[in-house]
Design a protein around this motif. Structure first.
Motif, mmCIF file in Angstrom:
data_model
loop_
_atom_site.group_PDB
_atom_site.id
_atom_site.type_symbol
_atom_site.label_atom_id
_atom_site.label_comp_id
_atom_site.label_asym_id
_atom_site.label_seq_id
_atom_site.Cartn_x
_atom_site.Cartn_y
_atom_site.Cartn_z
ATOM 1 N N ARG A 46 22.390 -76.653 18.428
ATOM 2 C CA ARG A 46 23.348 -77.739 18.705
ATOM 3 C C ARG A 46 23.061 -78.953 17.825
ATOM 4 N N LEU A 47 21.796 -79.326 17.710
ATOM 5 C CA LEU A 47 21.433 -80.494 16.906
ATOM 6 C C LEU A 47 21.632 -80.242 15.407
ATOM 7 N N TYR A 48 21.254 -79.060 14.965
ATOM 8 C CA TYR A 48 21.478 -78.726 13.554
ATOM 9 C C TYR A 48 22.977 -78.723 13.229
ATOM 10 N N GLN A 49 23.800 -78.293 14.174
ATOM 11 C CA GLN A 49 25.244 -78.327 13.942
ATOM 12 C C GLN A 49 25.717 -79.773 13.763
ATOM 13 N N GLN A 50 25.153 -80.690 14.562
ATOM 14 C CA GLN A 50 25.489 -82.106 14.397
ATOM 15 C C GLN A 50 25.056 -82.580 13.009
ATOM 16 N N TYR A 51 23.867 -82.173 12.615
ATOM 17 C CA TYR A 51 23.358 -82.527 11.289
ATOM 18 C C TYR A 51 24.306 -81.994 10.201
ATOM 19 N N LEU A 52 24.764 -80.753 10.365
ATOM 20 C CA LEU A 52 25.643 -80.141 9.368
ATOM 21 C C LEU A 52 27.016 -80.806 9.327
ATOM 22 N N GLY A 107 27.384 -79.452 3.056
ATOM 23 C CA GLY A 107 26.990 -78.682 1.876
ATOM 24 C C GLY A 107 25.568 -78.152 1.915
ATOM 25 N N ASP A 108 24.847 -78.398 2.976
ATOM 26 C CA ASP A 108 23.453 -77.923 3.083
ATOM 27 C C ASP A 108 23.464 -76.450 3.503
ATOM 28 N N ASN A 109 23.701 -75.593 2.532
ATOM 29 C CA ASN A 109 23.825 -74.163 2.820
ATOM 30 C C ASN A 109 22.532 -73.539 3.332
ATOM 31 N N GLU A 110 21.414 -74.034 2.845
ATOM 32 C CA GLU A 110 20.134 -73.491 3.317
ATOM 33 C C GLU A 110 19.988 -73.701 4.825
ATOM 34 N N GLN A 111 20.307 -74.911 5.256
ATOM 35 C CA GLN A 111 20.226 -75.213 6.689
ATOM 36 C C GLN A 111 21.277 -74.447 7.468
ATOM 37 N N LEU A 112 22.462 -74.312 6.904
ATOM 38 C CA LEU A 112 23.525 -73.546 7.564
ATOM 39 C C LEU A 112 23.085 -72.103 7.793
ATOM 40 N N GLY A 113 22.480 -71.488 6.777
ATOM 41 C CA GLY A 113 21.997 -70.119 6.921
ATOM 42 C C GLY A 113 20.924 -70.009 7.994
ATOM 43 N N LYS A 114 20.023 -70.983 8.011
ATOM 44 C CA LYS A 114 18.950 -70.985 9.010
ATOM 45 C C LYS A 114 19.524 -71.095 10.426
ATOM 46 N N VAL A 115 20.497 -71.978 10.601
ATOM 47 C CA VAL A 115 21.119 -72.176 11.915
ATOM 48 C C VAL A 115 21.895 -70.924 12.328
ATOM 49 N N ALA A 116 22.565 -70.302 11.373
ATOM 50 C CA ALA A 116 23.321 -69.084 11.678
ATOM 51 C C ALA A 116 22.385 -67.979 12.165
ATOM 52 N N ILE A 117 21.233 -67.855 11.540
ATOM 53 C CA ILE A 117 20.266 -66.836 11.976
ATOM 54 C C ILE A 117 19.733 -67.157 13.368
ATOM 55 N N MET A 118 19.460 -68.435 13.623
ATOM 56 C CA MET A 118 19.009 -68.823 14.970
ATOM 57 C C MET A 118 20.086 -68.506 16.008
ATOM 58 N N ALA A 119 21.328 -68.813 15.684
ATOM 59 C CA ALA A 119 22.434 -68.533 16.614
ATOM 60 C C ALA A 119 22.568 -67.031 16.838
ATOM 61 N N ALA A 120 22.372 -66.241 15.803
ATOM 62 C CA ALA A 120 22.440 -64.781 15.944
ATOM 63 C C ALA A 120 21.310 -64.272 16.830
ATOM 64 N N ASP A 121 20.131 -64.859 16.691
ATOM 65 C CA ASP A 121 19.002 -64.466 17.546
ATOM 66 C C ASP A 121 19.279 -64.808 19.011
ATOM 67 N N ILE A 122 19.902 -65.940 19.245
ATOM 68 C CA ILE A 122 20.290 -66.314 20.615
ATOM 69 C C ILE A 122 21.317 -65.315 21.142
#
Length: 193
Positions: free
Chosen positions: A23-29, A34-49
């Motif tokens: 949730r917080l990383y989404q706010q950051y994004l 354009g922070d694709n590295e962070q977007l990818g990291k958040v997407a993987i975390m969301a997939a793990d959830i």
């Protein structure tokens, strides 16, 4: 403000509160789209959830959206695509999952689990012959010689592939008693393997 949000996201992640971190990383994004590295990291975390047995439909939808967005920005990220396959299967989006598996195959990211998932999707879509084709290579069933050959099996220890092959034969039933006999032989082969 952006730095504070990111710090809170990192802290939540370190504490193991992945939902809060996402949730917080989404706010950051929202501020750093354009922070694709962070977007990818958040997407993987969301997939793990979303992969957790207690995940809600909202968790799965969030993973779906983040992975979709990530892949649009980073189509070469096979790790994201692989996670996306699992989310699509969990959401019963079988045709879309098959497309993503084919994309992974094109990138030489192929493995027995992906082949099994493709077969599972085929079975769910009623594409029984295709499901049989994909599982036959896993369990070593030679469709031309109509016999099992352990040396042809890509995944002879994958018990769920034998079970799927037998279930599909029983559902398909186009060969009548022949499908039943082969389904029984499949389970026998599973036991001896």
């Amino acid at each position: 403000k952006i730095a504070v949000i990111r710090q809170k996201a990192v802290a939540a992640e370190e504490e193991g509160d992945l939902k809060a971190a996402v949730r917080l990383y989404q706010q950051y994004l929202n501020y750093n789209a354009g922070d694709n590295e962070q977007l990818g990291k958040v997407a993987i975390m969301a997939a793990d959830i979303a992969a957790d047995p207690e995940a809600t439909p909202a968790d799965q939808k969030k993973a779906y959206r983040l992975l979709s967005r990530s892949l649009r920005s980073m189509p070469d990220r096979n790790d994201l695509r692989r996670k996306f396959v699992d989310v699509l299967v969990d959401r019963r989006m079988f045709s879309d999952a098959q497309k993503q598996i084919i994309e992974l195959e094109k990138q030489n990211v192929s493995n027995d689990e992906l082949d099994f998932l493709y077969a599972t999707c085929s079975e769910a879509l009623g594409e029984y012959d295709q499901a049989l084709e994909w599982t036959a290579s896993l369990i070593g069933y030679d469709r031309d010689r109509t016999e099992f050959d352990i040396h042809l099996a890509n995944a002879p220890q994958m018990l769920k592939a034998y079970v799927l092959f037998a279930e599909v034969l029983r559902r398909r039933g186009t060969l009548g008693r022949g499908d039943e006999i082969l389904a029984d032989a499949t389970i026998e082969q599973m036991v001896v393997t």
